[in-house]
Design an enzyme around this catalytic site. Structure first.
Site, short mmCIF file in Angstrom:
data_model
loop_
_atom_site.label_atom_id
_atom_site.label_comp_id
_atom_site.label_asym_id
_atom_site.label_seq_id
_atom_site.Cartn_x
_atom_site.Cartn_y
_atom_site.Cartn_z
N ASP A 128 -0.38 7.52 6.51
CA ASP A 128 -1.53 6.62 6.41
C ASP A 128 -2.67 7.07 7.33
OD1 ASP A 128 -2.81 4.39 5.37
OD2 ASP A 128 -1.06 3.12 5.57
N ASP A 185 -6.21 -0.16 -1.50
CA ASP A 185 -4.93 -0.74 -1.94
C ASP A 185 -5.05 -1.53 -3.24
OD1 ASP A 185 -4.11 0.35 0.39
OD2 ASP A 185 -3.39 -1.52 1.30
C1 GLA Z 1 -2.37 0.81 4.13
C2 GLA Z 1 -1.88 1.55 2.89
C3 GLA Z 1 -0.87 0.69 2.15
C4 GLA Z 1 0.28 0.32 3.06
C5 GLA Z 1 -0.25 -0.37 4.32
C6 GLA Z 1 0.84 -0.58 5.35
O1 GLA Z 1 -3.14 -0.29 3.77
O2 GLA Z 1 -2.94 1.91 2.06
O3 GLA Z 1 -0.39 1.37 1.00
O4 GLA Z 1 1.00 1.48 3.41
O5 GLA Z 1 -1.29 0.38 4.93
O6 GLA Z 1 0.37 -1.20 6.50
#
Ligand code: GLA
Length: 380
Positions: A128, A185
């Site tokens: 991430d 997301d």
């Molecule tokens: C980010 C990523 C998600 C997930 C969250 C976890 O938002 O894009 O897919 O992994 O972090 O905290």
């Protein structure tokens, strides 16, 4: 080359958010193996954020699995179970000093973390982008973990998750990244995943064997369930995915050759969605060995896509984003077809089996907020 076709698996984030533990993971591994998911190709079981502590072991400097989730901080029995069921293990870390859920990230410890993951038998790393130093540019941070993984002594798929920032599609391949998240997301509603796939239509050319565009974990089959409430925000009046829009999501993920990472609770997702997620012919489009990018072939809303397949056929996907049923057409000249060729187009609806032969301007009836996907070939 690690990835000839997009990876397939399951990730904890959509359904469990920060709330998963050994028991949930073992049940999930069992469901993947016992309910036909593994047989269909879903092999990675990926632990997302919140498997580790906020600090490192003071002596070894290694990450520490959360003892509340993994007794005595021993994550290896869980990993062994996943492997014993014939699956592969994925974990999560971050290019920042902390992860998005504020757990320990890999910044400055990339090589040690890669060695640790290899020692633990990890097969996939989701990486991430939260809380990274503004001065260390993203590309360098991903190159660093890439180099660490390439020298850790184990084949570990490197899934970058920087949400499409910093023009990631232009450097992910050179940096040694295997999949790159290209958007923010996903939420479990049509507007969210429509926005995601429409944003990638003109960027699919960068996605190919060795390095695939990842449009995020699927929400197919979630139907509003799960402890990760963030997934349910932003819908039209709180609407979740529906049977029709889940069909759209899965067909687009297959046509756009994005990793097929399930986000629903595979332990109890209904057979209807299990069957959709395991549809062999749709998966074959996603896993087609030539990996040719889909392209739009519509004159109006760009919601008709074509993808050439390695067996000489092509797939046509018609998406109706209107509430009502409508007739949809596509301009077959955009595929390369001409009437003068003397050929007609034989179309078989992959989901219903219906067959038809059409010419210059194929027209099909598509239910509201749904799609139809055809396997096509030219016939005399
Ligand atoms: C980010 C990523 C998600 C997930 C969250 C976890 O938002 O894009 O897919 O992994 O972090 O905290």
């Amino acid at each position: 080359m690690k990835l000839k076709t997009p990876p397939m698996g399951f990730n904890t984030w959509n359904t469990f958010g920060e709330c998963f533990n050994e028991e949930v993971l073992i049940e999930t591994a069992d469901a993947m193996a016992d309910r036909g998911f593994l047989e269909a190709g879903y092999e990675y079981l990926i632990l997302d954020d919140n498997w580790n502590m906020e600090w490192r072991d003071p002596e070894t400097k290694r990450m520490i699995p959360r003892p509340g989730k993994f007794p005595n901080s021993d994550i290896l029995p869980t990993f062994r179970h996943i492997h014993n069921r014939g699956l592969k293990v994925g974990v999560y870390s971050c290019a920042g000093v902390r992860t998005c859920a504020c757990k320990m990230g890999s910044f400055d410890y990339e090589f040690l973390d890669a060695e640790t993951f290899a020692e633990w038998g990890v097969d996939y790393l989701k990486y991430d982008y939260c809380l990274h130093p503004e001065l260390g540019d993203g590309e360098t941070l991903y190159r660093r973990m890439s180099l660490a993984l390439r020298h850790c002594g184990r084949d570990i798929v490197f899934g970058a998750c920087n949400w499409g920032w910093d023009n990631v599609w232009s450097w992910a391949r050179s940096a040694g990244v295997d999949t790159y998240r290209s958007t923010g997301d996903i939420c479990d509603n049509f507007n969210s995943f429509k926005g995601i796939f429409q944003s990638q239509v003109m960027k699919l050319g960068s996605s190919a064997p060795g390095c695939f565009n990842d449009m995020d974990m699927m929400t197919v089959g979630m139907e509003g369930h799960g402890s990760n409430t963030a997934l349910f925000e932003g819908g039209e009046g709180g609407a979740f995915g529906t049977e029709g829009t889940y069909r759209i999501q899965f067909c687009v993920w297959c046509m756009f050759q994005t990793p097929l990472i399930m986000g629903c609770d595979v332990r109890n997702v209904s057979d209807k969605y299990r069957d959709l997620l395991c549809n062999r012919e749709l998966i074959a489009i996603n896993q087609d060995i030539e990996c040719r990018p889909a392209f739009p072939v519509s004159f109006d809303t760009s919601l008709v896509y074509c993808k050439l397949l390695s067996d000489g056929t092509f797939a046509l996907l018609f998406i109706n984003d209107d509430d009502k049923e409508r007739l949809m057409s596509c301009i077959t000249h955009d595929i390369g077809y001409t009437v003068g060729s003397g050929y007609k187009i034989h179309m078989r609806d992959i989901l219903s089996g219906e067959e038809m032969v059409q010419g210059d301007f194929p027209t099909v009836k598509v239910p509201g907020r749904d799609c139809r996907i055809f396997k096509c070939k030219l016939v005399k």
